[in-house]
Design a protein around this motif. Structure first.
Motif, short mmCIF file in Angstrom:
data_model
loop_
_atom_site.label_atom_id
_atom_site.label_comp_id
_atom_site.label_asym_id
_atom_site.label_seq_id
_atom_site.Cartn_x
_atom_site.Cartn_y
_atom_site.Cartn_z
N LEU A 195 -28.50 -4.54 13.51
CA LEU A 195 -29.91 -4.94 13.06
C LEU A 195 -30.84 -5.73 14.27
N GLU A 196 -31.89 -5.43 14.33
CA GLU A 196 -32.44 -5.98 15.68
C GLU A 196 -33.56 -7.00 15.20
N ILE A 197 -33.63 -7.93 16.01
CA ILE A 197 -34.34 -9.31 15.84
C ILE A 197 -34.98 -9.70 16.98
N VAL B 168 -31.92 -0.93 13.14
CA VAL B 168 -32.67 -1.39 12.09
C VAL B 168 -33.54 -2.44 12.59
N ASN B 169 -34.87 -2.58 12.73
CA ASN B 169 -35.63 -3.63 12.92
C ASN B 169 -35.83 -4.23 11.71
N LEU B 170 -35.59 -5.65 11.95
CA LEU B 170 -36.02 -6.68 10.81
C LEU B 170 -37.04 -7.70 11.16
N LEU C 73 -28.97 -7.01 23.99
CA LEU C 73 -30.20 -7.39 24.41
C LEU C 73 -31.11 -6.16 24.75
N LYS C 74 -32.27 -6.24 24.26
CA LYS C 74 -33.19 -4.93 24.53
C LYS C 74 -34.36 -5.40 25.54
N ILE C 75 -34.38 -4.95 26.49
CA ILE C 75 -35.46 -5.53 27.61
C ILE C 75 -36.59 -4.94 27.17
N LEU D 258 -31.03 -8.31 20.07
CA LEU D 258 -32.33 -9.09 20.34
C LEU D 258 -33.12 -8.23 20.84
N ASP D 259 -34.38 -8.04 20.38
CA ASP D 259 -35.46 -7.08 20.74
C ASP D 259 -36.37 -7.67 21.36
N ASP D 260 -37.21 -6.89 22.31
CA ASP D 260 -38.33 -7.36 23.24
C ASP D 260 -37.85 -8.63 24.08
N VAL E 126 -29.03 5.11 17.76
CA VAL E 126 -30.63 5.60 17.47
C VAL E 126 -31.25 4.30 16.87
N GLU E 127 -32.40 4.26 17.26
CA GLU E 127 -33.29 3.31 16.54
C GLU E 127 -34.27 3.80 15.32
N ALA E 128 -34.34 3.55 14.16
CA ALA E 128 -35.10 3.83 13.09
C ALA E 128 -36.48 2.72 13.43
MG MG Z 1 -36.77 -2.51 17.82
#
Ligand code: MG
Ligand code: C2E
Ligand code: MG
Ligand code: MG
Length: 293
Positions: A149-151, A117-119, A200-202, A179-181, A58-60
């Protein structure tokens, strides 16, 4: 003539800048107050495992409701927080709240493997980040592997030794890094192979043309393959349609997130959604077993 125009332009800009500065000050004061009160919250969006429809995680996502400004998007207030020195606080606040929420879902026996969690890149420049995360995990009795943790890719671009050191420290603790975006920045594939990441998030911009544009489809295919060969999970974000889902499944993308499954929701709505989803999934599987018999 040019001079006069120039001066007029200057005056125009000057007034504009004053107004902007004033607005920024007002908004940063409101944001500071929001952090201290309940005005800042987290919403939660599920990630679905492609293989079997189970919950991947789940993404916050931060939400700010201001009585005067209304709903302010995180793509507005996160950059503001970075500029006015509030991003440290928001980073700690979001990790704390997400871990508390995850602990409470665990007590309620909801089966969620992991919370993301996005940082901000700035948060990774803090040499105390790993120690702070360790303390928050301990306070909530959460295993490190339940936190991701998403970066954004940008963190790699203006890479600093402290950022990579912090990433390694977190990873050694067992915390996941995502690794976000991915695909919007400029990180090279060779660099990617050296990074201590688990996922990895596309970026969702790729979903828009995914169905119709061969070029976009080739890129998404390549990213999925790279993830597979680096043993990094690949998550597609912004999945909105059934054809997108089907294509991603065919490519072997590990997990998906998007409005097709659910929008980001308040914690209580997320719990209800998850119970409904699990019940529905269980009955589907029973029916499949029934058909097979
Ligand atoms: Mg994100
Ligand atoms: P992100 O981390 O890439 O999050 C995904 C964004 O896509 C979220 O926007 C989410 O609501 C949206 N989204 C999810 N599924 C779909 C879909 O199917 N279609 C479309 N069109 N959009 C979808 P949101 O919540 O507005 O957040 C925007 C960005 O703000 C995030 O992008 C993240 O970079 C940042 N952000 C959000 N919360 C935090 C936070 O607590 N800390 C930091 N540092 N950044 C945050
Ligand atoms: Mg993203
Ligand atoms: Mg994004």
């Amino acid at each position: 003539k040019a001079k006069r125009g120039g001066r007029a332009t200057y005056r125009f800009f000057s007034a504009d800048i004053d107004k902007l500065a004033e607005e920024r000050l007002m908004h940063s004061t409101a944001l500071r107050e929001a952090i201290a009160s309940e005005a800042l919250t987290l919403h939660y969006q599920p990630q679905i495992r492609t293989r079997d429809g189970a919950i991947h995680g789940v993404e916050a996502l931060a939400r700010w409701h201001d009585p005067v400004l209304g709903e302010v998007s995180p793509s507005k207030f996160i950059p503001l927080a970075e500029e006015c020195g509030l991003i440290e606080q928001i980073g700690v606040w979001s990790i704390k709240l997400a871990c508390q929420q995850m602990a409470s879902w665990r007590r309620a026996r909801l089966d969620i493997p992991c919370i993301s969690v996005n940082l901000s890149p700035i948060n990774f420049q803090n040499v105390n980040l790993a120690a702070m995360v360790a303390q928050i995990l301990a306070a909530n009795d959460l295993p490190a592997k339940m936190l991701m943790l998403e970066i954004t890719e940008g963190v790699i671009l203006n890479e600093r030794a402290t950022v990579i050191a912090t990433m390694n420290e977190l990873r050694n603790m067992g915390v996941g890094l995502s690794l976000d975006d991915f695909g919007t920045g400029y990180s090279s594939l060779s660099r990617l192979a050296q990074l201590p990441i688990d996922e990895l998030k596309i970026d969702r911009s790729f979903m828009r043309d995914f169905e119709n544009d061969n070029g976009t489809r080739a890129i998404v295919t390549a990213v999925v393959r790279v993830g597979q060969s680096l043993d990094v999970a690949v998550v597609a974000e912004g999945v909105e349609t059934e054809p997108q889902r089907r294509l991603l499944a065919e490519l072997g993308c590990d997990a998906m997130q998007g409005f097709l499954f659910a929008r980001p929701m308040a914690a209580s709505a997320f719990s209800r959604w998850l119970l409904d989803y699990s019940a529905h999934r269980a009955s589907l599987m029973l029916r499949q077993v029934g058909r097979a018999l």
